[in-house]
Design an enzyme around this catalytic site. Structure first.
Site, PDB file in Angstrom:
ATOM      1  N   HIS A   5      62.457   0.508  51.398  1.00  0.00           N
ATOM      2  CA  HIS A   5      62.502   0.316  52.841  1.00  0.00           C
ATOM      3  C   HIS A   5      62.884  -1.115  53.237  1.00  0.00           C
ATOM      4  O   HIS A   5      63.045  -1.390  54.425  1.00  0.00           O
ATOM      5  CB  HIS A   5      61.144   0.647  53.465  1.00  0.00           C
ATOM      6  CG  HIS A   5      60.875   2.118  53.573  1.00  0.00           C
ATOM      7  ND1 HIS A   5      60.995   2.986  52.508  1.00  0.00           N
ATOM      8  CD2 HIS A   5      60.502   2.883  54.639  1.00  0.00           C
ATOM      9  CE1 HIS A   5      60.686   4.213  52.902  1.00  0.00           C
ATOM     10  NE2 HIS A   5      60.397   4.178  54.183  1.00  0.00           N
ATOM     11  N   HIS A  45      96.789  24.354  53.995  1.00  0.00           N
ATOM     12  CA  HIS A  45      95.746  23.551  54.629  1.00  0.00           C
ATOM     13  C   HIS A  45      96.220  22.145  54.953  1.00  0.00           C
ATOM     14  O   HIS A  45      96.136  21.719  56.106  1.00  0.00           O
ATOM     15  CB  HIS A  45      94.502  23.489  53.734  1.00  0.00           C
ATOM     16  CG  HIS A  45      93.300  22.891  54.397  1.00  0.00           C
ATOM     17  ND1 HIS A  45      93.233  21.578  54.813  1.00  0.00           N
ATOM     18  CD2 HIS A  45      92.091  23.436  54.706  1.00  0.00           C
ATOM     19  CE1 HIS A  45      92.059  21.345  55.361  1.00  0.00           C
ATOM     20  NE2 HIS A  45      91.342  22.454  55.305  1.00  0.00           N
ATOM     21  N   GLU A  85      68.793  10.241  61.583  1.00  0.00           N
ATOM     22  CA  GLU A  85      69.441   8.974  61.914  1.00  0.00           C
ATOM     23  C   GLU A  85      70.944   9.122  62.159  1.00  0.00           C
ATOM     24  O   GLU A  85      71.491   8.549  63.114  1.00  0.00           O
ATOM     25  CB  GLU A  85      69.198   7.951  60.794  1.00  0.00           C
ATOM     26  CG  GLU A  85      67.749   7.587  60.579  1.00  0.00           C
ATOM     27  CD  GLU A  85      67.035   8.492  59.587  1.00  0.00           C
ATOM     28  OE1 GLU A  85      65.881   8.187  59.237  1.00  0.00           O
ATOM     29  OE2 GLU A  85      67.647   9.504  59.153  1.00  0.00           O
ATOM     30  N   SER A  97      57.032   2.461  65.920  1.00  0.00           N
ATOM     31  CA  SER A  97      57.391   1.303  65.097  1.00  0.00           C
ATOM     32  C   SER A  97      58.611   0.573  65.639  1.00  0.00           C
ATOM     33  O   SER A  97      58.683  -0.656  65.617  1.00  0.00           O
ATOM     34  CB  SER A  97      57.668   1.748  63.652  1.00  0.00           C
ATOM     35  OG  SER A  97      56.508   2.255  63.046  1.00  0.00           O
ATOM     36  N   ARG A 133      59.668  -6.983  61.917  1.00  0.00           N
ATOM     37  CA  ARG A 133      58.337  -6.380  62.015  1.00  0.00           C
ATOM     38  C   ARG A 133      57.284  -7.465  62.268  1.00  0.00           C
ATOM     39  O   ARG A 133      56.346  -7.270  63.034  1.00  0.00           O
ATOM     40  CB  ARG A 133      58.004  -5.638  60.720  1.00  0.00           C
ATOM     41  CG  ARG A 133      56.609  -5.030  60.713  1.00  0.00           C
ATOM     42  CD  ARG A 133      56.162  -4.667  59.310  1.00  0.00           C
ATOM     43  NE  ARG A 133      54.887  -3.967  59.315  1.00  0.00           N
ATOM     44  CZ  ARG A 133      54.135  -3.777  58.238  1.00  0.00           C
ATOM     45  NH1 ARG A 133      54.545  -4.247  57.075  1.00  0.00           N
ATOM     46  NH2 ARG A 133      52.992  -3.132  58.319  1.00  0.00           N
ATOM     47  N   HIS A 169      91.333  17.174  61.573  1.00  0.00           N
ATOM     48  CA  HIS A 169      92.538  17.164  60.746  1.00  0.00           C
ATOM     49  C   HIS A 169      93.610  18.084  61.340  1.00  0.00           C
ATOM     50  O   HIS A 169      94.797  17.880  61.136  1.00  0.00           O
ATOM     51  CB  HIS A 169      92.223  17.589  59.317  1.00  0.00           C
ATOM     52  CG  HIS A 169      91.548  18.910  59.221  1.00  0.00           C
ATOM     53  ND1 HIS A 169      90.177  19.054  59.271  1.00  0.00           N
ATOM     54  CD2 HIS A 169      92.033  20.168  59.078  1.00  0.00           C
ATOM     55  CE1 HIS A 169      89.861  20.327  59.169  1.00  0.00           C
ATOM     56  NE2 HIS A 169      90.969  21.025  59.044  1.00  0.00           N
ATOM     57  N   HIS A 177      98.247  18.699  58.602  1.00  0.00           N
ATOM     58  CA  HIS A 177      97.493  19.925  58.325  1.00  0.00           C
ATOM     59  C   HIS A 177      97.972  21.036  59.268  1.00  0.00           C
ATOM     60  O   HIS A 177      97.430  21.199  60.366  1.00  0.00           O
ATOM     61  CB  HIS A 177      96.000  19.681  58.532  1.00  0.00           C
ATOM     62  CG  HIS A 177      95.435  18.619  57.639  1.00  0.00           C
ATOM     63  ND1 HIS A 177      94.706  18.918  56.509  1.00  0.00           N
ATOM     64  CD2 HIS A 177      95.500  17.263  57.703  1.00  0.00           C
ATOM     65  CE1 HIS A 177      94.330  17.788  55.921  1.00  0.00           C
ATOM     66  NE2 HIS A 177      94.805  16.776  56.627  1.00  0.00           N
ATOM     67  N   ASN A 217      87.706  30.750  58.376  1.00  0.00           N
ATOM     68  CA  ASN A 217      88.872  31.206  57.610  1.00  0.00           C
ATOM     69  C   ASN A 217      88.641  31.198  56.104  1.00  0.00           C
ATOM     70  O   ASN A 217      89.511  31.616  55.338  1.00  0.00           O
ATOM     71  CB  ASN A 217      90.112  30.371  57.967  1.00  0.00           C
ATOM     72  CG  ASN A 217      89.946  28.896  57.660  1.00  0.00           C
ATOM     73  OD1 ASN A 217      89.337  28.517  56.678  1.00  0.00           O
ATOM     74  ND2 ASN A 217      90.501  28.050  58.526  1.00  0.00           N
ATOM     75  N   PHE A 259      67.724   2.287  57.023  1.00  0.00           N
ATOM     76  CA  PHE A 259      68.314   3.606  57.242  1.00  0.00           C
ATOM     77  C   PHE A 259      69.607   3.551  58.051  1.00  0.00           C
ATOM     78  O   PHE A 259      70.166   4.595  58.397  1.00  0.00           O
ATOM     79  CB  PHE A 259      67.298   4.527  57.917  1.00  0.00           C
ATOM     80  CG  PHE A 259      66.026   4.674  57.123  1.00  0.00           C
ATOM     81  CD1 PHE A 259      66.070   4.875  55.748  1.00  0.00           C
ATOM     82  CD2 PHE A 259      64.788   4.571  57.733  1.00  0.00           C
ATOM     83  CE1 PHE A 259      64.906   4.983  55.004  1.00  0.00           C
ATOM     84  CE2 PHE A 259      63.618   4.680  57.000  1.00  0.00           C
ATOM     85  CZ  PHE A 259      63.677   4.881  55.632  1.00  0.00           C
ATOM     86  N   ASP A 263      84.693  25.139  58.484  1.00  0.00           N
ATOM     87  CA  ASP A 263      83.738  25.147  57.377  1.00  0.00           C
ATOM     88  C   ASP A 263      83.314  23.739  56.980  1.00  0.00           C
ATOM     89  O   ASP A 263      82.153  23.498  56.645  1.00  0.00           O
ATOM     90  CB  ASP A 263      84.360  25.837  56.154  1.00  0.00           C
ATOM     91  CG  ASP A 263      84.550  27.330  56.363  1.00  0.00           C
ATOM     92  OD1 ASP A 263      83.602  27.987  56.807  1.00  0.00           O
ATOM     93  OD2 ASP A 263      85.653  27.834  56.074  1.00  0.00           O
ATOM     94  N   PRO A 266      86.277  12.422  60.586  1.00  0.00           N
ATOM     95  CA  PRO A 266      85.126  12.547  59.693  1.00  0.00           C
ATOM     96  C   PRO A 266      84.337  13.804  60.074  1.00  0.00           C
ATOM     97  O   PRO A 266      83.715  13.855  61.135  1.00  0.00           O
ATOM     98  CB  PRO A 266      84.326  11.267  59.965  1.00  0.00           C
ATOM     99  CG  PRO A 266      85.329  10.301  60.522  1.00  0.00           C
ATOM    100  CD  PRO A 266      86.264  11.150  61.330  1.00  0.00           C
ATOM    101  N   HIS A 273      62.401  -3.789  61.384  1.00  0.00           N
ATOM    102  CA  HIS A 273      61.926  -3.950  60.009  1.00  0.00           C
ATOM    103  C   HIS A 273      63.096  -4.420  59.143  1.00  0.00           C
ATOM    104  O   HIS A 273      63.538  -3.745  58.226  1.00  0.00           O
ATOM    105  CB  HIS A 273      61.316  -2.650  59.491  1.00  0.00           C
ATOM    106  CG  HIS A 273      60.130  -2.195  60.290  1.00  0.00           C
ATOM    107  ND1 HIS A 273      60.207  -1.863  61.619  1.00  0.00           N
ATOM    108  CD2 HIS A 273      58.828  -2.021  59.934  1.00  0.00           C
ATOM    109  CE1 HIS A 273      59.009  -1.506  62.064  1.00  0.00           C
ATOM    110  NE2 HIS A 273      58.151  -1.596  61.064  1.00  0.00           N
TER     111      HIS A 273
END
Length: 655
Positions: free
Chosen positions: A466, A254, A404, A378, A513, A60, A20, A179, A430, A149, A109, A454
């Protein structure tokens, strides 16, 4: 100075025919302003404790960072620049911590780099509050991030930047490469956010409309940002691929090499008459940060020497923690706590067993920095002496809010910064929100501890949205991630100790739990928990092996008792960490799971994973559908987690 970056970027990408070039060429002037006029770093010592942290969130554009490291004097030769994106080079496709000297975190990422930077800035804030003394400041550095961006479009940027504003992390400065271009073209078709107003709403200081090709203007903006009592976003208007006559400002520059004709035209346009990978001595001299960097570190070292004389205990503690070493009495504390678990024999939920372990370990681990994504009551990651982190209050427990993914990526930044062992929690289901940050922690080999509670249909009435079914097996697929699913207080204590002691990668700690039964063990069995799996119950002439984790260990023990009463002796293996067990030597693995003995595995989750241990001729009791809304006891019976079904499965494999 900026054109040296442009030339190295376009030439390296062209040679690799991959990469790039647009971002490095577009951000070159911004880089000059920051790296030549503000960034406090020492190329001779990339690990100097009080260096400024620099994060390339738009990873990148890695050739920008590689060019900067090479030009300023890090141990990154021109041969490595030539070998961009080639096997075993120090210049991989995206920056990787531990591969390239001077790279603070692995990025690529999008959005996670800025998230790491927020974690780093928070670590600096908390360390400064703990160790700095009036007139003796040993923690005093900034965290700078470049982002584009793409980082801002990723939802994680909202999570972490919102929290950074709430906590007023004023030593965090982000420079936005505005850009208007992404790989698909002009972003106005899909990204029209008013970014300055968005960040103002977060509580950031925003400096808009900075000319990203005017070094003095960017320099002045950074100087202004350093005076703010808020985190700062500097919005730099730039032209992607700046200098390429026919491609600049377009998506063509790019993510692909410019081509020989465009590169030749660019050399003319930017007045760079040098052959590829040739940088004039006078440009190297302008960039060279070795002497200034050594002077900066020497000044800090003198301050630290004076600090050490005035506050010897604090100085020693600071050095221990920044080196990532555990205190001398850590193992003694672990042993004493495990002994107390053996004495109490409590039948409690492993999430409560986890909190008890945290309480015990926190007494000797001031570097513990806990937290939870809005479920502290919890997940139970707080402890009696924990203090919540607030805008105006240093502490050791972070209320991350319902964030999370952001929590997990911030933990990575905290771990990379040094001085803390971060852990954060949410419900296991999650973990999907957090998954890519867990993967990055494993890739970076950092000590971050991800607590998930849990852990199965045992969650009960909240229902299938859940209830974790595939999650444990899914986490086990991530290389270099140790996953622990303990069955009682003792295994929970060992899991915590092993996760804390591990220095070459992250761990997950997965808890129930519902209350689970305490299991009796001898000293040898307790020692073997740390090996990932061990023989919990054995019988002379055992005809089969029952393997289980977590809440299902209690079930297979009951099944073993019934089978024994029927004249069918079996071995029970508790396997709290398949990852750790798989690393044991062949002899130990064979001693736990002897060849030729029929096997049945039981876990309240998907079944496919377990055939690696039981073979196609073995049996697996699990759940390959989503759950239901009902009390936990009803669900376990409904889905076949019963003594009768386990007994019948054993009989079927020995028939």
């Amino acid at each position: 100075m900026a054109n040296a970056i442009r030339a190295l970027a376009m030439d390296a990408v062209q040679k690799a025919n991959s990469g790039h070039p647009g971002m490095p060429m577009g951000m070159a002037d911004i880089a000059v302003a920051l790296w030549a006029r503000h960034l406090r770093h020492n190329p001779a010592n990339p690990h100097w404790m009080d260096r400024d942290r620099f994060v390339l969130s738009n990873g990148h554009g890695s050739m920008l960072l590689y060019a900067l490291l090479h030009l300023t004097g890090y141990d990154l030769s021109m041969d490595e620049i030539r070998n961009f994106r080639q096997m075993h080079s120090k210049t991989p496709g995206h920056p990787e911590v531990g591969v390239t000297p001077g790279v603070e975190t692995t990025t690529g990422p999008l959005g996670q780099g800025i998230s790491n930077a927020v974690g780093m800035a928070l670590a600096e804030r908390l360390l400064a509050a703990e160790f700095n003394q009036p007139g003796a400041e040993i923690v005093d550095h900034y965290t700078y991030a470049f982002l584009g961006d793409g980082c801002l479009m990723e939802g994680i940027s909202h999570e972490v930047c919102s929290l950074a504003g709430t906590l007023r992390l004023n030593k965090l400065i982000a420079l936005y490469d505005d850009n208007g271009i992404s790989i698909d073209g002009r972003v106005e078709g899909w990204f029209r956010d008013d970014t300055p107003k968005r960040f103002e709403a977060y509580g950031w200081n925003v400096i808009p409309d900075v000319d990203g090709h005017n070094v003095d203007e960017v320099d002045a903006a950074i100087a202004k940002a350093r005076q703010s009592d808020k985190p700062t976003l500097i919005c730099c208007k730039s032209v992607i691929g700046k200098g390429a006559p026919t491609m600049q400002g377009t998506d063509k520059v790019h993510g692909a090499a410019l081509g020989h004709e465009e590169i030749a035209a660019t050399r003319d346009a930017i007045v760079w008459p040098h052959v590829p990978f040739d940088v004039p001595a006078e440009v190297y001299a302008d960039w060279d940060a070795r002497q200034s960097g050594a002077a900066l570190e020497n000044q800090w070292s003198e301050r630290f020497a004076a600090y050490s004389k005035a506050f010897p205990q604090k100085a020693a503690e600071f050095q221990r923690r920044m080196k990532g070493e555990l205190p001398a009495d850590f193992q003694r504390t672990v042993d004493a706590y495990i002994a107390s678990c053996l004495e109490k024999k409590e039948n409690i939920a492993t999430r409560k067993a986890s909190q008890n372990a945290i309480q015990a370990l926190a007494q000797v681990l001031p570097e513990f920095l806990g937290g939870s994504a809005d479920l502290t009551g919890s997940n139970l990651t707080n402890w009696k002496e924990s203090i919540p982190v607030r805008q105006d209050q240093a502490g050791n427990h972070i209320n991350y809010g319902v964030r999370e993914f952001g929590m997990s990526a911030m933990m990575n930044g905290i771990a990379l910064h040094g001085g803390f062992i971060p852990f954060g929690a949410t419900f296991l289901t999650f973990s999907d929100y957090s998954r890519n940050a867990l993967r990055m922690a494993a890739l970076m080999k950092i000590r971050a501890l991800f607590v998930f509670t849990h852990d199965s249909i045992g969650l009960g009435e909240d229902g299938p949205t859940h209830q974790s079914v595939e999650h444990v097996s899914s986490l086990r697929l991530i290389p270099n991630l140790d996953n622990w699913r303990p069955c009682d207080t003792v295994e929970s204590a060992v899991a915590w100790a092993q996760a804390v002691q591990r220095t070459d990668g992250p761990s997950t700690l997965i808890f129930s739990r519902q209350n689970l039964a305490y299991q009796e063990r001898n000293a040898s069995q307790v020692a073997d928990i740390a090996r990932g799996a061990y023989v919990l119950r054995d019988a002379p002439g055992a005809r089969a092996i029952l393997i289980a984790t977590g809440s299902e260990v209690e079930l297979v023990v009951k099944a073993a008792d019934q089978l024994a009463a029927e004249g069918v002796p079996v071995r029970v293996v508790s396997m709290p960490s398949t990852d750790v067990f798989d690393r044991q030597d062949a002899a130990y693995r064979a001693s736990v799971l002897p060849a030729g003995m029929p096997r049945v595995a039981v876990e309240a989750g998907v079944t496919a994973f377990w055939y690696k241990y039981v073979g196609l001729e073995g049996a697996v009791i699990g759940i390959d559908t989503f759950g239901e809304s009902a009390p936990a006891g009803v669900l376990f019976k409904h889905f076949g987690f019963t003594t009768e079904k386990v007994v019948n499965a054993v009989k079927s494999v020995i028939a």
